[in-house]
Design a protein around this motif. Structure first.
Motif, short mmCIF file in Angstrom:
data_model
loop_
_atom_site.label_atom_id
_atom_site.label_comp_id
_atom_site.label_asym_id
_atom_site.label_seq_id
_atom_site.Cartn_x
_atom_site.Cartn_y
_atom_site.Cartn_z
N TYR A 38 50.54 35.97 44.73
CA TYR A 38 50.67 34.90 43.75
C TYR A 38 49.35 34.69 43.00
O TYR A 38 48.32 34.42 43.63
CB TYR A 38 51.07 33.61 44.48
CG TYR A 38 51.23 32.40 43.60
CD1 TYR A 38 52.13 32.39 42.55
CD2 TYR A 38 50.50 31.25 43.84
CE1 TYR A 38 52.29 31.27 41.75
CE2 TYR A 38 50.65 30.13 43.06
CZ TYR A 38 51.55 30.15 42.01
OH TYR A 38 51.71 29.05 41.22
N LEU A 39 49.40 34.87 41.70
CA LEU A 39 48.25 34.55 40.86
C LEU A 39 48.38 33.07 40.52
O LEU A 39 49.17 32.68 39.69
CB LEU A 39 48.26 35.40 39.58
CG LEU A 39 47.18 35.07 38.54
CD1 LEU A 39 45.79 35.32 39.08
CD2 LEU A 39 47.42 35.86 37.27
N ARG A 40 47.62 32.25 41.23
CA ARG A 40 47.70 30.80 41.04
C ARG A 40 47.34 30.44 39.62
O ARG A 40 48.02 29.67 38.98
CB ARG A 40 46.80 30.08 42.02
CG ARG A 40 46.91 28.57 41.90
CD ARG A 40 46.21 27.90 43.02
NE ARG A 40 46.88 28.24 44.27
CZ ARG A 40 47.27 27.37 45.16
NH1 ARG A 40 47.06 26.09 44.96
NH2 ARG A 40 47.87 27.74 46.26
N PHE A 41 46.23 30.98 39.14
CA PHE A 41 45.90 30.84 37.73
C PHE A 41 44.79 31.80 37.35
O PHE A 41 44.05 32.29 38.19
CB PHE A 41 45.54 29.39 37.35
CG PHE A 41 44.22 28.91 37.88
CD1 PHE A 41 43.04 29.10 37.17
CD2 PHE A 41 44.17 28.20 39.07
CE1 PHE A 41 41.83 28.63 37.66
CE2 PHE A 41 42.96 27.73 39.55
CZ PHE A 41 41.79 27.94 38.85
N GLN A 42 44.75 32.06 36.07
CA GLN A 42 43.68 32.86 35.46
C GLN A 42 43.11 32.01 34.35
O GLN A 42 43.84 31.35 33.62
CB GLN A 42 44.25 34.16 34.91
CG GLN A 42 43.22 35.09 34.28
CD GLN A 42 42.88 34.78 32.84
OE1 GLN A 42 43.70 34.25 32.10
NE2 GLN A 42 41.68 35.08 32.44
N VAL A 55 38.39 34.55 35.27
CA VAL A 55 38.48 34.11 36.66
C VAL A 55 39.93 34.18 37.13
O VAL A 55 40.83 33.72 36.43
CB VAL A 55 37.95 32.67 36.81
CG1 VAL A 55 37.97 32.22 38.27
CG2 VAL A 55 36.56 32.54 36.22
N TYR A 56 40.14 34.74 38.32
CA TYR A 56 41.48 34.89 38.90
C TYR A 56 41.51 34.20 40.26
O TYR A 56 40.71 34.53 41.13
CB TYR A 56 41.81 36.37 39.07
CG TYR A 56 41.77 37.14 37.78
CD1 TYR A 56 42.92 37.37 37.05
CD2 TYR A 56 40.57 37.62 37.29
CE1 TYR A 56 42.88 38.07 35.85
CE2 TYR A 56 40.51 38.32 36.09
CZ TYR A 56 41.67 38.54 35.38
OH TYR A 56 41.62 39.22 34.19
N HIS A 57 42.43 33.26 40.45
CA HIS A 57 42.63 32.62 41.75
C HIS A 57 43.90 33.19 42.36
O HIS A 57 44.99 32.97 41.85
CB HIS A 57 42.74 31.11 41.60
CG HIS A 57 41.42 30.44 41.40
ND1 HIS A 57 40.77 29.78 42.40
CD2 HIS A 57 40.61 30.37 40.32
CE1 HIS A 57 39.63 29.31 41.94
NE2 HIS A 57 39.52 29.66 40.68
N LEU A 58 43.74 33.94 43.44
CA LEU A 58 44.85 34.62 44.09
C LEU A 58 45.19 33.91 45.40
O LEU A 58 44.30 33.48 46.13
CB LEU A 58 44.49 36.07 44.37
CG LEU A 58 43.99 36.88 43.17
CD1 LEU A 58 43.55 38.26 43.62
CD2 LEU A 58 45.04 36.96 42.11
#
Length: 158
Positions: A50-54, A68-71
């Motif tokens: 799941y890519l929470r957000f970029q 920035v990628y929050h996985l």
């Protein structure tokens, strides 16, 4: 201090830089743009589904831009999923990063927004075009060195 993801990357001799942990204990890593696509597949295969957000930001005027990628590792029955934050820094002259759209479909609009606001080009993105600003807009509004067209300071108004 090195986290689990960084230790795994070191063990497999994959180039990265550990940036420590944020205030919530989330590990943060820096990956080079040229290594990003090949390394991005690894967290997906290991359950970061799941890519929470970029998001993207301008680090400093005239300096680097960051994507920035929050996985997140989503699993049934787990109420505190594992997370990792990955930052990719690019020069502002030719900011190019491989798109992760083909890994996480949720990157679609998020990468488009980063392109629209900061001018980071996501290579191999299927629909990389402006999403918030009109196609005719010149420049990248969220860059710190951006000067708005026809903008006058208040002191110039009188």
């Amino acid at each position: 201090m090195q986290g689990r993801s960084s230790a795994w990357l070191v063990k497999h001799e994959l180039v990265h830089r550990s940036l420590g942990f944020d205030y919530q204990g989330r590990e943060t890593l820096q990956i080079k743009p040229e290594d990003w696509y090949s390394i991005a597949v690894i967290p997906y295969v290991y359950g970061y589904n799941y890519l929470r957000f970029q998001c993207a930001y301008d680090v400093a005027p005239g300096g680097f831009l960051a994507s920035v990628y929050h996985l997140t590792r989503i699993q049934y029955g787990v109420d505190q999923p594992e997370e990792v934050c990955i930052k990719v820094f690019v020069p502002r002259r030719n900011p190019r990063i491989p798109s992760v759209f083909w890994i996480w479909k949720s990157a679609d609009f998020q990468e488009r927004e980063s392109y629209d606001m900061l001018g980071i080009s996501y290579e191999n993105h299927p629909r990389l075009k402006r999403i918030l600003m009109p196609e005719s807009w010149v420049g990248w509004p969220l860059r710190k060195d951006y000067i708005a067209p026809n903008f006058y300071e208040i002191q110039d108004a009188h």
